[in-house]
Write an enzyme that holds these catalytic residues in place. Sequence first.
Site, PDB file in Angstrom:
ATOM      1  N   CYS A 111       0.788  -1.236   0.000  1.00 44.54           N
ATOM      2  CA  CYS A 111       0.000   0.000   0.000  1.00 44.54           C
ATOM      3  C   CYS A 111       0.820   1.286   0.000  1.00 44.54           C
ATOM      4  O   CYS A 111       0.305   2.352  -0.342  1.00 44.54           O
ATOM      5  CB  CYS A 111      -0.943   0.001   1.192  1.00 44.54           C
ATOM      6  SG  CYS A 111      -1.982  -1.473   1.294  1.00 44.54           S
ATOM      7  N   HIS A 239      -2.966   6.826   2.004  1.00 45.59           N
ATOM      8  CA  HIS A 239      -3.454   5.538   1.527  1.00 45.59           C
ATOM      9  C   HIS A 239      -4.905   5.384   1.968  1.00 45.59           C
ATOM     10  O   HIS A 239      -5.256   5.671   3.116  1.00 45.59           O
ATOM     11  CB  HIS A 239      -2.595   4.408   2.084  1.00 45.59           C
ATOM     12  CG  HIS A 239      -3.226   3.062   1.928  1.00 45.59           C
ATOM     13  ND1 HIS A 239      -3.710   2.609   0.725  1.00 45.59           N
ATOM     14  CD2 HIS A 239      -3.457   2.072   2.838  1.00 45.59           C
ATOM     15  CE1 HIS A 239      -4.225   1.393   0.894  1.00 45.59           C
ATOM     16  NE2 HIS A 239      -4.072   1.055   2.162  1.00 45.59           N
ATOM     17  N   ASN A 269     -10.325   0.046  -0.968  1.00 45.48           N
ATOM     18  CA  ASN A 269      -8.876   0.057  -0.742  1.00 45.48           C
ATOM     19  C   ASN A 269      -8.205  -0.567  -1.959  1.00 45.48           C
ATOM     20  O   ASN A 269      -8.344  -1.761  -2.215  1.00 45.48           O
ATOM     21  CB  ASN A 269      -8.570  -0.742   0.529  1.00 45.48           C
ATOM     22  CG  ASN A 269      -7.093  -0.852   0.841  1.00 45.48           C
ATOM     23  OD1 ASN A 269      -6.241  -0.672  -0.017  1.00 45.48           O
ATOM     24  ND2 ASN A 269      -6.779  -1.161   2.095  1.00 45.48           N
TER      25      ASN A 269
END
Length: 313
Positions: A111, A239, A269
Amino acid sequence: MGSRLVAMGHYQPSRVLTNDELARMVDTSDEWIRDRVGIASRRIADTETVADMATAAAGKALANSGLTPADIDMLVVATCSSVDRSPNVACRVAAKLGMAAPAAYDLNTACSGFSYALGTVDHALSAGAARNAIVIGAEKLSDFTDWTDRSTCIIFGDGAGAAVVTATTEGEPSGVGPVVWGSVPAKSDAVRIEGWRAYIQQEGQAVFRWATTELAPLALQACERAGVAPEEIAAFVPHQANTRIIDGIVKRLGMPNAIVAKDLVESGNTSAASVPLALSKLVERREVPSGAPVLLFGFGGGLTYAGQVVRCP
């Protein structure tokens, strides 16, 4: 010398998977998902590969930059979800875009990948190893999602974001600030995609505690190294993990004038794609003035983190 972002681009698959659809697949509900992670929907790729999505995002960024494929001499793809070991995604993207001979490599810090990749490209451009680069974050996490596990299948989505980055000229200020990056190897098992036919697994509470208690000071270090006060930051693009984590970090940053990106509400996500995807949308909607300071900060699997202040293209 330094570098600067000159253009952004992004791509998302057309298929939208809503919370209500997920509620017909696993024991969950729209209300539970929104309250737990803040996500309303996510995009899911069907036949598209990581390289396909990366190419689409890079092509849009390239078109927005005014440069041609022949101008690009470095291409870096941040991803943790490519199913192919070789050739790497970067070489496939370069071939699809018709580039001649760029330096091309993939980078996997999950990420935090886009900020890691941007940091390495900034260093290369600053050293004169390249002149024009494309940095891409692209993920197809649906390939690694257990659609029977309600704790993880509600979270992830697919997509890509890309930035065209060029070296600055003599006397021109850098538009990419010094990177703050690192890792917590002792917690490397907190987010995992292990084995040949793997599903994403994570220790959600461990990641949440780490992110909400330890990351804000590191993000502020990125501001300090760039010589930008927190109150000067025009936008914060973290993120897109979940809204609780984002809100917990923002609460400790002291950035009263910053727009806070929350693209996860509609995109989920998307790991390494989440930061460039969210930034590209802010630029496309002209929510941040060109040249304004934007704090990018990625974090996740590894556990790894990386962030820098950039000037909005």
